[in-house]
Write a protein that holds these residues in place. Sequence first.
Motif, PDB file in Angstrom:
ATOM      1  N   TYR A 186      40.193   1.993   8.436  1.00 51.15           N
ATOM      2  CA  TYR A 186      38.734   1.906   8.446  1.00 51.15           C
ATOM      3  C   TYR A 186      38.207   2.495   9.738  1.00 51.15           C
ATOM      4  O   TYR A 186      38.818   2.304  10.806  1.00 51.15           O
ATOM      5  N   ALA A 187      37.084   3.168   9.644  1.00 47.33           N
ATOM      6  CA  ALA A 187      36.404   3.598  10.865  1.00 47.33           C
ATOM      7  C   ALA A 187      36.165   2.341  11.702  1.00 47.33           C
ATOM      8  O   ALA A 187      35.938   1.253  11.162  1.00 47.33           O
ATOM      9  N   LEU A 188      36.262   2.481  13.001  1.00 44.51           N
ATOM     10  CA  LEU A 188      36.171   1.337  13.904  1.00 44.51           C
ATOM     11  C   LEU A 188      34.962   0.456  13.615  1.00 44.51           C
ATOM     12  O   LEU A 188      35.091  -0.761  13.468  1.00 44.51           O
ATOM     13  N   ALA A 189      33.783   1.039  13.529  1.00 45.23           N
ATOM     14  CA  ALA A 189      32.569   0.245  13.301  1.00 45.23           C
ATOM     15  C   ALA A 189      32.629  -0.475  11.962  1.00 45.23           C
ATOM     16  O   ALA A 189      32.220  -1.642  11.856  1.00 45.23           O
ATOM     17  N   PRO A 208      33.950   4.743  22.347  1.00 40.56           N
ATOM     18  CA  PRO A 208      33.529   6.098  22.708  1.00 40.56           C
ATOM     19  C   PRO A 208      34.153   7.196  21.845  1.00 40.56           C
ATOM     20  O   PRO A 208      33.760   8.349  21.950  1.00 40.56           O
ATOM     21  N   HIS A 209      35.105   6.840  21.003  1.00 45.59           N
ATOM     22  CA  HIS A 209      35.798   7.831  20.176  1.00 45.59           C
ATOM     23  C   HIS A 209      35.339   7.703  18.726  1.00 45.59           C
ATOM     24  O   HIS A 209      35.806   6.828  17.998  1.00 45.59           O
ATOM     25  N   VAL A 227      41.002   1.943  12.434  1.00 41.92           N
ATOM     26  CA  VAL A 227      41.886   0.788  12.524  1.00 41.92           C
ATOM     27  C   VAL A 227      42.581   0.658  11.151  1.00 41.92           C
ATOM     28  O   VAL A 227      41.911   0.623  10.123  1.00 41.92           O
ATOM     29  N   ALA A 228      43.895   0.603  11.186  1.00 41.55           N
ATOM     30  CA  ALA A 228      44.668   0.483   9.942  1.00 41.55           C
ATOM     31  C   ALA A 228      45.049  -0.983   9.732  1.00 41.55           C
ATOM     32  O   ALA A 228      45.390  -1.696  10.675  1.00 41.55           O
TER      33      ALA A 228
END
Length: 95
Positions: free
Chosen positions: A35-38, A82-83, A88-89
């Motif tokens: 998933y994208a971090l956010a 910042p990236h 995150v898996a």
Amino acid sequence: MPEMRFTIRWPDGEREQCYSPSLVVKDYLTPGESYALADFLARIREALSIASARVAARYGFSCSRAMAQLARLEAAGRAYAPHPEARVAVEAFEE
């Protein structure tokens, strides 16, 4: 209440075993997915908040361990914020 643990992998490859006092995490995350971090943080915030509320409904107090886990994940997530490509898996669920 059935509790569970789940393993995630942060964008830098570091693995972390996490805790939930409820199986509700299964409704928000899928092993093998990333998933994208956010998005990950939003999903886990919702799941652990629900899990803590379930504990409160049953025992009369929220689950401090779930809230501590959430705080830990949010703090760790700030390092990757910042990236924009950070993901995150979710590696595994353990019941």
